[in-house]
Design an enzyme around this catalytic site. Structure first.
Site, PDB file in Angstrom:
ATOM      1  N   HIS A  61      46.009  50.973  17.152  1.00 47.58           N
ATOM      2  CA  HIS A  61      46.415  49.413  18.296  1.00 47.58           C
ATOM      3  C   HIS A  61      48.181  49.392  17.901  1.00 47.58           C
ATOM      4  CE1 HIS A  61      45.200  46.063  20.798  1.00 47.58           C
ATOM      5  NE2 HIS A  61      46.585  46.203  21.324  1.00 47.58           N
ATOM      6  N   GLU A 101      44.786  52.520  24.019  1.00 44.42           N
ATOM      7  CA  GLU A 101      46.264  52.755  25.764  1.00 44.42           C
ATOM      8  C   GLU A 101      47.361  53.934  24.692  1.00 44.42           C
ATOM      9  OE1 GLU A 101      47.890  48.358  26.684  1.00 44.42           O
ATOM     10  OE2 GLU A 101      45.466  48.288  27.596  1.00 44.42           O
ATOM     11  N   GLU A 298      38.632  46.268  27.261  1.00 48.49           N
ATOM     12  CA  GLU A 298      39.394  45.300  28.284  1.00 48.49           C
ATOM     13  C   GLU A 298      39.624  44.157  29.055  1.00 48.49           C
ATOM     14  OE1 GLU A 298      43.615  44.814  26.511  1.00 48.49           O
ATOM     15  OE2 GLU A 298      42.832  45.944  24.748  1.00 48.49           O
ATOM     16  N   TRP A 345      38.554  40.421  26.787  1.00 55.77           N
ATOM     17  CA  TRP A 345      40.307  39.821  26.071  1.00 55.77           C
ATOM     18  C   TRP A 345      40.364  38.450  26.599  1.00 55.77           C
ATOM     19  CZ3 TRP A 345      43.263  43.139  22.683  1.00 55.77           C
ATOM     20  CH2 TRP A 345      43.856  42.371  22.233  1.00 55.77           C
ATOM     21  N   GLU A 352      50.526  38.055  21.980  1.00 54.27           N
ATOM     22  CA  GLU A 352      50.649  39.295  22.786  1.00 54.27           C
ATOM     23  C   GLU A 352      52.072  39.759  22.929  1.00 54.27           C
ATOM     24  OE1 GLU A 352      47.721  39.749  24.777  1.00 54.27           O
ATOM     25  OE2 GLU A 352      46.468  38.089  24.609  1.00 54.27           O
ATOM     26  N   TRP A 353      52.072  40.731  22.151  1.00 50.89           N
ATOM     27  CA  TRP A 353      52.977  41.501  22.078  1.00 50.89           C
ATOM     28  C   TRP A 353      54.505  41.239  22.148  1.00 50.89           C
ATOM     29  CZ3 TRP A 353      52.004  45.784  19.027  1.00 50.89           C
ATOM     30  CH2 TRP A 353      51.162  45.930  17.919  1.00 50.89           C
ATOM     31  N   PHE A 361      45.247  34.362  26.527  1.00 56.48           N
ATOM     32  CA  PHE A 361      44.648  35.105  27.460  1.00 56.48           C
ATOM     33  C   PHE A 361      42.296  35.079  26.912  1.00 56.48           C
ATOM     34  CE2 PHE A 361      47.875  37.813  28.640  1.00 56.48           C
ATOM     35  CZ  PHE A 361      47.094  38.474  29.707  1.00 56.48           C
TER      36      PHE A 361
END
Length: 389
Positions: A61, A101, A298, A345, A352-353, A361
């Site tokens: 990921h 992803e 997700e 999710w 969150e990146w 979320f």
């Protein structure tokens, strides 16, 4: 945190293993086991097993060791050794996904430069994607040959938000929907389920799209074997696409039409509530690839702008999102589409990146300073729903 999964009524937990936490590289470029990292995940898996929760574990990921680059062919061999280490070290895991992803980390990292390694280009994302697909195919072949047991599954998780034609009466906009889907989903799914890149993508990208060898095509097709394959689907929003000057090869996306948003906006840049999207998405994937099973890996939404405690815990907006999207998933199942799982999710507000901590979320509120957890209304809604099934 893990106790909340069963308390809320869920029977599955999807998480990823950090490559550098369990199998980092030394100064000579050799990978070695980090016992403390391995033990951490062993503890997680033991607790899940004790509670009867099935883990779905992602190998990658986005946290690639700093010494490696998805543009280099050698990264495929490194990933294969890492995958073999995971499969041998965690035999208690029956559900695996190789990558989460790839569209995101290849496009955001090698085309737009917004994620690591921050490169901007017109075509480097396709070289990244090519090596990811080669790594996926070889990892699945290794899984089949050395580790497969009846009941085990392995797949690839693809993200996409299915579009609507800006003008449904314009045939060029209708074509733009299909082109966009080919560029977004077909880029990765076609090689696995059809053995090669889509012909349309070859036409659009031309010589800048790498080519697979015949042996690689066979390995890719083998990865879709119905005995152990599943399709992982991440999706959140809806959007419009249109063919600029009636040219459908470069669809232009937007979220507004006639001064109205396509749905309720959670994040104005990309996340709008459009439940019909998930049904159209599932239909398109099923019609094109006929996977043996689809897991929605997700789906969820952030708080729409306001992250104050009282507002985000009383999250009726999130309850409405899950309710309406799940209704469309149920419709897909009724149509015969093989949806075999749904993972929301996310369990807890998290990092969150690129958005950091500004987007929440989770269905569990996280006081980031004190790490105190509070179940939100959406968690209680899921608990009521799942205990009634």
């Amino acid at each position: 945190d893990l106790a909340r999964i069963s308390e809320y009524g869920f029977n599955t937990y999807r998480f990823s293993i950090s490559w550098t936490r369990v199998f980092p590289l030394d100064e000579d470029g050799n990978m070695y086991m980090n016992e403390k990292g391995v033990q951490f995940y062993k503890n997680v898996l033991r607790i899940l097993a004790d509670r009867g929760i099935t883990p779905i574990v992602t190998m990658f990921h986005w946290d690639l060791p700093a010494e490696l680059d998805w543009l280099d062919e050698e990264v495929v061999d490194y990933f294969l050794r890492y995958a073999e280490f995971l499969l041998a070290t965690f035999p208690e895991v029956n559900w695996w996904s190789t990558f989460n992803e790839p569209w995101t980390f290849c496009t955001m990292g090698y085309a737009l430069g917004l994620h690591a390694p921050g490169k901007q280009s017109q075509y480097l994302q396709y070289k990244c994607g090519h090596n990811v697909l080669r790594a996926h195919a070889r990892a699945v072949e290794l899984f089949r040959r050395k580790f497969y047991r009846p009941g085990m599954k392995i797949g690839l998780v693809l993200n996409y938000d299915f579009p609507f034609p800006k003008d449904p009466e314009n045939p060029h906009d209708l074509d733009a929907v299909q082109v966009d889907a080919i560029k977004g989903v077909g880029w990765f799914a076609d090689p696995i389920y059809k053995g090669d890149y889509p012909e349309l993508l070859k036409e659009i990208i031309g010589e800048h799209l790498p080519r697979f060898t015949e042996e690689e095509k066979k390995l890719l097709l083998q990865a879709s074997n119905r005995e152990y394959n599943y399709y992982g689907l991440n999706t959140y929003s809806g959007r419009y696409v249109e063919a600029v000057h009636n040219h459908s090869w470069s669809p232009k996306q937007s979220f507004w039409k006639d001064d109205e948003p396509i749905g309720f906006p959670f994040i104005h840049a990309w996340l709008y509530k459009v439940p019909q999207e998930i049904l159209l998405h599932l239909r398109w994937v099923n019609d094109r690839y006929h996977p043996p099973g689809i897991i929605i890996t997700e789906n969820g939404c952030s708080d729409p702008g306001n992250t104050e405690y009282e507002y985000t815990v009383d999250d009726w907006h999130r309850v409405g999102f899950f309710r309406d999207y799940l209704a469309k998933v149920a419709e897909a199942v009724y149509e015969g589409i093989p949806v075999i799982g749904y993972t929301a999710w996310a369990l807890i507000d998290n990092f969150e990146w690129a958005d950091g901590y500004q987007r929440r979320f989770g269905i569990t509120y996280n006081d980031f300073g004190r790490q105190k957890r509070t179940p939100k209304k959406s968690a209680k809604w899921f608990q009521k729903l799942l205990t009634s099934i």
